[in-house]
Design an enzyme around this catalytic site. Structure first.
Site, short mmCIF file in Angstrom:
data_model
loop_
_atom_site.label_atom_id
_atom_site.label_comp_id
_atom_site.label_asym_id
_atom_site.label_seq_id
_atom_site.Cartn_x
_atom_site.Cartn_y
_atom_site.Cartn_z
N TYR A 292 34.46 27.72 42.53
CA TYR A 292 33.89 27.27 43.81
C TYR A 292 34.22 25.79 44.01
O TYR A 292 34.69 25.36 45.06
CB TYR A 292 32.38 27.50 43.80
CG TYR A 292 31.67 27.00 45.03
CD1 TYR A 292 31.86 27.61 46.27
CD2 TYR A 292 30.79 25.91 44.97
CE1 TYR A 292 31.20 27.16 47.40
CE2 TYR A 292 30.13 25.45 46.10
CZ TYR A 292 30.34 26.07 47.31
OH TYR A 292 29.70 25.62 48.44
N1 LIG Z 1 23.97 26.66 50.93
C1 LIG Z 1 24.38 25.67 50.17
O1 LIG Z 1 23.65 25.24 49.26
C2 LIG Z 1 25.73 25.05 50.40
C3 LIG Z 1 26.03 23.85 49.72
C4 LIG Z 1 27.28 23.26 49.91
C5 LIG Z 1 28.19 23.83 50.76
N2 LIG Z 1 27.88 24.99 51.42
C6 LIG Z 1 28.91 25.57 52.29
O2 LIG Z 1 28.37 25.85 53.57
C7 LIG Z 1 29.13 26.89 54.18
C8 LIG Z 1 28.18 27.92 54.77
O3 LIG Z 1 27.45 28.53 53.72
P1 LIG Z 1 25.91 28.92 53.82
O4 LIG Z 1 25.22 28.23 52.74
O5 LIG Z 1 25.42 28.80 55.21
O6 LIG Z 1 26.00 30.45 53.35
P2 LIG Z 1 25.89 31.85 54.11
O7 LIG Z 1 24.61 31.94 54.84
O8 LIG Z 1 26.24 32.86 53.09
O9 LIG Z 1 27.06 31.73 55.20
C9 LIG Z 1 28.41 31.91 54.90
C10 LIG Z 1 29.09 32.48 56.11
O10 LIG Z 1 30.47 32.67 55.78
C11 LIG Z 1 30.81 34.00 56.15
N3 LIG Z 1 31.91 34.54 55.37
C12 LIG Z 1 31.94 34.82 54.04
N4 LIG Z 1 33.12 35.36 53.71
C13 LIG Z 1 33.84 35.41 54.86
C14 LIG Z 1 35.14 35.87 55.18
N5 LIG Z 1 35.95 36.40 54.27
N6 LIG Z 1 35.56 35.78 56.48
C15 LIG Z 1 34.75 35.28 57.42
N7 LIG Z 1 33.51 34.84 57.18
C16 LIG Z 1 33.07 34.90 55.92
C17 LIG Z 1 29.53 34.80 55.90
O11 LIG Z 1 29.63 36.04 56.55
P3 LIG Z 1 29.01 37.39 55.90
O12 LIG Z 1 27.55 37.37 56.23
O13 LIG Z 1 29.79 38.46 56.57
O14 LIG Z 1 29.26 37.32 54.42
C18 LIG Z 1 28.52 33.84 56.49
O15 LIG Z 1 28.48 33.96 57.88
C19 LIG Z 1 30.05 27.45 53.09
O16 LIG Z 1 31.36 26.94 53.27
C20 LIG Z 1 29.44 26.90 51.82
O17 LIG Z 1 30.36 26.76 50.77
C21 LIG Z 1 26.67 25.61 51.26
#
Ligand SMILES: NC(=O)c1ccc[n+]([C@@H]2O[C@H](COP(=O)([O-])OP(=O)(O)OC[C@H]3O[C@@H](n4cnc5c(N)ncnc54)[C@H](OP(=O)(O)O)[C@@H]3O)[C@@H](O)[C@H]2O)c1
Length: 274
Positions: A151
């Site tokens: 990651y």
């Molecule tokens: N939450 C944290 O602590 C955190 C910290 C640092 C960075 N981030 C970053 O923030 C971003 C959003 O994450 P989040 O925390 O909001 O998590 P999340 O709620 O799981 O959202 C991730 C989104 O990406 C979509 N996705 C996953 N695989 C995909 C694919 N192959 N094609 C298109 N869409 C896809 C998911 O869709 P599905 O529902 O269909 O899977 C979901 O809509 C990510 O880049 C993550 O790395 C998050």
């Protein structure tokens, strides 16, 4: 004048969903990508929203989605590359299919979206807008915790892509920045914590009971996604946005640790697993 539009990938939950609602509230037209056809209820009821159906690993589907934006005629003034997955596991044992998926989604998917959206961003610039690409990176794009190595590598790549692309596009008036959240209250950790298979292999088995509390704590102690949405809004609209915005609790600590010599970082980043 048509309403300026922003494309956000991954609006089914978490940061993408909150950001989509926030930008609609602030008067933008939002195109949000979803992998399935089910639109989250809050967005289904929102005005100024069009769902686009694509997986960021499917270049043809992305292209079809972006063509639709072009055909509808609203200037595309921003792209938020938010879609991402967090796949934990030891480097020694994580299956090839899984570590490839980590990069296919977080890195190659982001590249494909940038390449395919850029013609519309150039067109918006030619109409007098100041288009932006906002890449959602992570604190893991500057610090690597054990068992989150793939990651973290994917987010280091996102940081390099952001800096390189910004420097390539500056002469064309398109800005490229990253917003790097630390732990944020979204379902991402729950999705990743189901992947314990790689830990179940011999040497790493003792870590399995530690994983659930860790991911729960990451979610519990995280910031609200609205805070990240605010930073994304600033990245899209400030006259000269920060090229890198770290959004997390105890931001100072992450900054101090990232300046430490690597051997000191080792001690800090492994203490959870001793
Ligand atoms: N939450 C944290 O602590 C955190 C910290 C640092 C960075 N981030 C970053 O923030 C971003 C959003 O994450 P989040 O925390 O909001 O998590 P999340 O709620 O799981 O959202 C991730 C989104 O990406 C979509 N996705 C996953 N695989 C995909 C694919 N192959 N094609 C298109 N869409 C896809 C998911 O869709 P599905 O529902 O269909 O899977 C979901 O809509 C990510 O880049 C993550 O790395 C998050």
């Amino acid at each position: 004048m048509p309403t300026p539009a922003i494309l956000i990938t991954g609006v089914s939950s978490g940061i993408g969903l909150v950001t989509a609602l926030d930008l609609i509230d602030r008067g933008y037209y939002v195109y949000g990508s979803l992998r399935g056809t089910e639109v989250p209820v809050e967005l289904a009821e929102a005005p100024n929203f069009t769902p686009l159906n694509f997986d960021v690993r499917d270049r043809e589907a992305i292209s079809a989605g972006i063509s639709r934006i072009g055909e509808e005629g609203r200037p595309l003034i921003g792209v938020v590359n938010n879609a991402g997955v967090a796949i934990p596991g030891p480097v020694e044992t994580l299956a090839e299919e899984e570590y490839r998926r980590q990069f296919e989604v977080n890195v190659f998917g982001l590249i494909a979206v940038c390449q395919l959206a850029l013609p519309l961003l150039h067109a918006a610039r030619e109409e007098g807008h100041h288009p932006r690409i906002v890449n959602i990176s992570s604190v893991s794009g500057s610090l690597t915790a054990p068992y989150m190595t793939f990651y973290s590598s994917s987010k280091f790549a996102v940081e390099a892509l952001t800096d390189g692309l910004r420097r390539e596009l500056l002469p064309f008036g398109i800005d490229v920045v990253s917003v790097a959240p630390g732990p944020t209250k979204t379902p991402i950790w729950r999705k990743g914590s189901q992947l314990t298979e790689a830990f179940e292999k011999d040497r790493y088995q003792h870590l399995v009971p530690q994983l659930e509390p860790y991911t729960q704590a990451a979610e519990r102690g995280g910031v609200e996604p609205q805070l990240v949405a605010d930073a994304i809004y600033a990245a899209l609209t400030d006259a000269r946005p920060d090229a890198y915005a770290l959004i997390m609790n105890k931001r100072w600590l992450a900054r101090v640790v990232s300046k430490m010599p690597k051997r000191w970082q080792d001690r800090f980043l492994t203490k959870r697993y001793r």
